[in-house]
Each structure stands twice: as C-alpha cells, then as structure tokens.
Scaffold this motif. Sequence first.
Motif, mmCIF file in Angstrom:
data_model
loop_
_atom_site.group_PDB
_atom_site.id
_atom_site.type_symbol
_atom_site.label_atom_id
_atom_site.label_comp_id
_atom_site.label_asym_id
_atom_site.label_seq_id
_atom_site.Cartn_x
_atom_site.Cartn_y
_atom_site.Cartn_z
ATOM 1 N N MET A 1 0.853 -1.172 0.000
ATOM 2 C CA MET A 1 0.000 0.000 0.000
ATOM 3 C C MET A 1 0.896 1.231 0.000
ATOM 4 O O MET A 1 1.859 1.303 0.751
ATOM 5 N N SER A 2 0.560 2.195 -0.824
ATOM 6 C CA SER A 2 1.356 3.423 -0.878
ATOM 7 C C SER A 2 1.090 4.276 0.361
ATOM 8 O O SER A 2 0.073 4.125 1.047
ATOM 9 N N PHE A 3 2.022 5.169 0.613
ATOM 10 C CA PHE A 3 1.874 6.094 1.722
ATOM 11 C C PHE A 3 0.594 6.906 1.564
ATOM 12 O O PHE A 3 -0.187 7.073 2.509
ATOM 13 N N GLN A 4 0.352 7.390 0.348
ATOM 14 C CA GLN A 4 -0.853 8.182 0.094
ATOM 15 C C GLN A 4 -2.105 7.338 0.301
ATOM 16 O O GLN A 4 -3.107 7.822 0.829
ATOM 17 N N ALA A 5 -2.056 6.074 -0.060
ATOM 18 C CA ALA A 5 -3.206 5.188 0.140
ATOM 19 C C ALA A 5 -3.514 5.022 1.629
ATOM 20 O O ALA A 5 -4.679 4.952 2.023
ATOM 21 N N TYR A 6 -2.469 4.962 2.456
ATOM 22 C CA TYR A 6 -2.694 4.914 3.901
ATOM 23 C C TYR A 6 -3.448 6.171 4.353
ATOM 24 O O TYR A 6 -4.410 6.082 5.121
ATOM 25 N N LEU A 7 -3.015 7.334 3.893
ATOM 26 C CA LEU A 7 -3.673 8.577 4.297
ATOM 27 C C LEU A 7 -5.109 8.634 3.789
ATOM 28 O O LEU A 7 -6.008 9.093 4.508
ATOM 29 N N ASP A 8 -5.338 8.147 2.577
ATOM 30 C CA ASP A 8 -6.706 8.109 2.047
ATOM 31 C C ASP A 8 -7.589 7.180 2.879
ATOM 32 O O ASP A 8 -8.750 7.496 3.157
ATOM 33 N N ALA A 9 -7.043 6.051 3.294
ATOM 34 C CA ALA A 9 -7.800 5.097 4.119
ATOM 35 C C ALA A 9 -8.098 5.690 5.496
ATOM 36 O O ALA A 9 -9.177 5.459 6.060
ATOM 37 N N ILE A 10 -7.158 6.468 6.022
ATOM 38 C CA ILE A 10 -7.389 7.147 7.298
ATOM 39 C C ILE A 10 -8.562 8.111 7.167
ATOM 40 O O ILE A 10 -9.432 8.170 8.042
ATOM 41 N N GLU A 11 -8.610 8.832 6.072
ATOM 42 C CA GLU A 11 -9.735 9.753 5.832
ATOM 43 C C GLU A 11 -11.054 8.990 5.752
ATOM 44 O O GLU A 11 -12.064 9.402 6.332
ATOM 45 N N ASP A 12 -11.057 7.862 5.039
ATOM 46 C CA ASP A 12 -12.270 7.046 4.930
ATOM 47 C C ASP A 12 -12.736 6.572 6.305
ATOM 48 O O ASP A 12 -13.925 6.599 6.609
ATOM 49 N N LYS A 13 -11.797 6.126 7.124
ATOM 50 C CA LYS A 13 -12.140 5.551 8.430
ATOM 51 C C LYS A 13 -12.565 6.606 9.450
ATOM 52 O O LYS A 13 -13.474 6.375 10.236
ATOM 53 N N THR A 14 -11.903 7.771 9.426
ATOM 54 C CA THR A 14 -12.149 8.773 10.465
ATOM 55 C C THR A 14 -13.117 9.872 10.057
ATOM 56 O O THR A 14 -13.650 10.576 10.912
ATOM 57 N N GLY A 15 -13.277 10.067 8.731
ATOM 58 C CA GLY A 15 -14.086 11.183 8.263
ATOM 59 C C GLY A 15 -13.361 12.516 8.356
ATOM 60 O O GLY A 15 -13.958 13.569 8.161
ATOM 61 N N ARG A 16 -12.082 12.471 8.643
ATOM 62 C CA ARG A 16 -11.264 13.680 8.758
ATOM 63 C C ARG A 16 -10.110 13.600 7.771
ATOM 64 O O ARG A 16 -9.565 12.530 7.528
ATOM 65 N N THR A 17 -9.734 14.748 7.224
ATOM 66 C CA THR A 17 -8.586 14.764 6.325
ATOM 67 C C THR A 17 -7.313 14.582 7.148
ATOM 68 O O THR A 17 -7.292 14.892 8.353
ATOM 69 N N PRO A 18 -6.263 14.120 6.509
ATOM 70 C CA PRO A 18 -4.989 14.033 7.224
ATOM 71 C C PRO A 18 -4.567 15.384 7.824
ATOM 72 O O PRO A 18 -4.076 15.441 8.945
ATOM 73 N N ARG A 19 -4.805 16.463 7.099
ATOM 74 C CA ARG A 19 -4.434 17.784 7.627
ATOM 75 C C ARG A 19 -5.191 18.092 8.926
ATOM 76 O O ARG A 19 -4.622 18.628 9.875
ATOM 77 N N GLU A 20 -6.475 17.765 8.979
ATOM 78 C CA GLU A 20 -7.250 17.996 10.204
ATOM 79 C C GLU A 20 -6.670 17.207 11.375
ATOM 80 O O GLU A 20 -6.572 17.727 12.496
ATOM 81 N N LEU A 21 -6.271 15.978 11.114
ATOM 82 C CA LEU A 21 -5.693 15.156 12.179
ATOM 83 C C LEU A 21 -4.327 15.679 12.600
ATOM 84 O O LEU A 21 -3.999 15.673 13.799
ATOM 85 N N VAL A 22 -3.533 16.144 11.659
ATOM 86 C CA VAL A 22 -2.233 16.741 11.989
ATOM 87 C C VAL A 22 -2.450 17.993 12.841
ATOM 88 O O VAL A 22 -1.733 18.204 13.832
ATOM 89 N N GLU A 23 -3.416 18.809 12.487
ATOM 90 C CA GLU A 23 -3.704 20.014 13.272
ATOM 91 C C GLU A 23 -4.132 19.650 14.689
ATOM 92 O O GLU A 23 -3.705 20.289 15.655
ATOM 93 N N GLN A 24 -4.962 18.612 14.833
ATOM 94 C CA GLN A 24 -5.357 18.153 16.171
ATOM 95 C C GLN A 24 -4.136 17.680 16.953
ATOM 96 O O GLN A 24 -4.000 17.976 18.149
ATOM 97 N N ALA A 25 -3.268 16.938 16.291
ATOM 98 C CA ALA A 25 -2.054 16.441 16.939
ATOM 99 C C ALA A 25 -1.183 17.608 17.407
ATOM 100 O O ALA A 25 -0.652 17.585 18.526
ATOM 101 N N ASN A 26 -1.047 18.615 16.564
ATOM 102 C CA ASN A 26 -0.240 19.783 16.927
ATOM 103 C C ASN A 26 -0.845 20.515 18.122
ATOM 104 O O ASN A 26 -0.113 20.951 19.022
ATOM 105 N N GLU A 27 -2.182 20.642 18.146
ATOM 106 C CA GLU A 27 -2.863 21.283 19.273
ATOM 107 C C GLU A 27 -2.612 20.534 20.574
ATOM 108 O O GLU A 27 -2.544 21.128 21.651
ATOM 109 N N ARG A 28 -2.443 19.228 20.482
ATOM 110 C CA ARG A 28 -2.179 18.390 21.657
ATOM 111 C C ARG A 28 -0.687 18.344 22.006
ATOM 112 O O ARG A 28 -0.304 17.706 22.972
ATOM 113 N N GLY A 29 0.138 18.970 21.183
ATOM 114 C CA GLY A 29 1.570 18.976 21.442
ATOM 115 C C GLY A 29 2.305 17.750 20.942
ATOM 116 O O GLY A 29 3.473 17.536 21.267
#
Length: 98
Positions: free
Chosen positions: A1-29
């Motif tokens: 599976m490509s790296f991008q495919a992993y990120l696409d699957a994360i979006e499918d599973k969570t309903g959030r874009t990778p950028r949204e999850l990165v922003e949440q992670a950054n907010e949490r430190g």
Amino acid sequence: MSFQAYLDAIEDKTGRTPRELVEQANERGFDSPAVKATEIVDWLKADYGLGRGHAMALVHVIKKGPQISEKHVGSDGTHRDESAELWLDGKATRPADE
C-alpha cells in the motif's frame, strides 16, 4: 500500500482529512520532539480506531511533514507513490494528476 493510500484510508475511516488530524495532533503537542510515536498511536487508536500501520503513517506526517523519500516514487512496487509530497487536504480536493 502506498503512503498516500494509507492517508486516504485514514480519511475514509475517520471522516477527517490528514491535515485535520495533523492540526489536532499539533494542538495536543504531539509534534514536540519529546513525544514518542507510541503516544500518538495510542491517541489515534482510542479516538479514531486506527490500527498501528495507519497510525504510523500519520505519525510520520506529524513528526516530519508531508515529504516522503523518493525511494518508491514512480516505482512499480506495492509501496509506489505518485509524488514525494503527500496530499493532506482530502481525496475530494486532490488534483487529478496526483
């Protein structure tokens, strides 16, 4: 599976874009060098039900940004990616040539 495919699957599973999850992670430190991958993986599993492989793909983006190695770009292997720059803004907004 490509790296991008992993990120696409994360979006499918969570309903959030990778950028949204990165922003949440950054907010949490979680982007701090002191934070270990295990802590991020545990958060993604608890809040979003992500398995280790998908979570580790996101850990890479959180810690190192959207750049990946050129190693698999344009290859014909199973981990083939189209670009060394990962698309974080969601599948629906990705340019057609990505």
